[in-house]
Write an enzyme that holds these catalytic residues in place. Structure first.
Site, mmCIF file in Angstrom:
data_model
loop_
_atom_site.group_PDB
_atom_site.id
_atom_site.type_symbol
_atom_site.label_atom_id
_atom_site.label_comp_id
_atom_site.label_asym_id
_atom_site.label_seq_id
_atom_site.Cartn_x
_atom_site.Cartn_y
_atom_site.Cartn_z
ATOM 1 N N ASP A 16 0.874 -1.162 0.000
ATOM 2 C CA ASP A 16 0.000 0.000 0.000
ATOM 3 C C ASP A 16 0.921 1.224 0.000
ATOM 4 O O ASP A 16 2.095 1.124 0.384
ATOM 5 C CB ASP A 16 -0.889 -0.040 1.245
ATOM 6 N N ASP A 18 0.006 5.136 0.917
ATOM 7 C CA ASP A 18 -0.158 6.092 2.025
ATOM 8 C C ASP A 18 -0.213 5.359 3.364
ATOM 9 O O ASP A 18 -1.042 4.474 3.569
ATOM 10 C CB ASP A 18 -1.443 6.904 1.830
HETATM 11 MG MG LIG Z 1 -2.856 3.242 3.506
#
Ligand SMILES: [Mg+2]
Ligand SMILES: [Zn+2]
Length: 188
Positions: A16, A18
């Site tokens: 992932d 962020d």
């Molecule tokens: Mg995230």
């Protein structure tokens, strides 16, 4: 939590963005410009170590700000390109960035927790998802990984209550610890 994990891993890590690679924007906000992008502490070195150990790394990110009309697609693509350049400059390598720009209401097949981006990455980069690792800081990341049999690692960023009730195989504090774990697991 199941610490048995899966038998057999390949050197593939799906990340992932962020809250894993870069510091998470506040809930309900986004990183709108490269100038707002801040690598998480230790993240660049963690990515360098993955490359040094021969891993393929792909990024899988929801950015519904595009589909909501809050940010132009080109700007989001620019952020991803600059991120990949900065990672390469630090000795790492990102093989692909897969981004879902759609709002939740569109019910697309790529927005996590759906595994569409994992499938696309697997097709394009040529790996078996059930032998890959997936690292995320939200349960929707973990759910996408579990849907394809990935070994899943939840990153808490020090907020351990965020992982309460998580179905992830492992819980760690940050990407650096996730990489420590992955390197141990592939060595077993
Ligand atoms: Mg995230
Ligand atoms: Zn989508």
């Amino acid at each position: 939590m199941d610490t048995k994990a899966t038998a057999g891993h390949d050197r593939v890590v799906l990340l992932d963005r962020d809250g894993v690679i870069n510091e998470s924007p506040p809930e309900g906000s986004w990183v709108f410009h490269w100038a707002e992008f801040r690598f998480a502490p230790g993240a660049l070195d963690a990515l360098r170590r993955l490359r040094a150990h021969g891993f393929t790394v792909a990024v899988i990110t929801n950015q519904s700000c595009v589909g909501r009309g809050l940010a132009p697609l080109a700007e989001m693509q620019d952020i991803n390109a600059r991120m990949a350049e900065a990672v390469a400059a630090a000795g790492g390598q990102i093989a692909g960035v897969y981004m879902c720009p759609h709002p939740r209401v569109m019910d697309c097949s790529c927005r996590k927790p759906k595994p569409g981006m994992i499938d696309q990455a697997a097709r394009e980069l040529g790996f078996e998802p059930s032998r890959a690792f997936l690292v995320g800081d939200a349960e929707r990341d973990i759910e996408a990984g579990l849907a394809r049999g990935c070994t899943t690692i939840f990153v808490t960023n020090g907020q351990s209550d965020r992982a309460e009730g998580s179905r992830a195989h492992y819980v760690v504090a940050n990407l650096s610890e996730a990489v420590d774990l992955v390197l141990r697991l592939v060595a077993d």
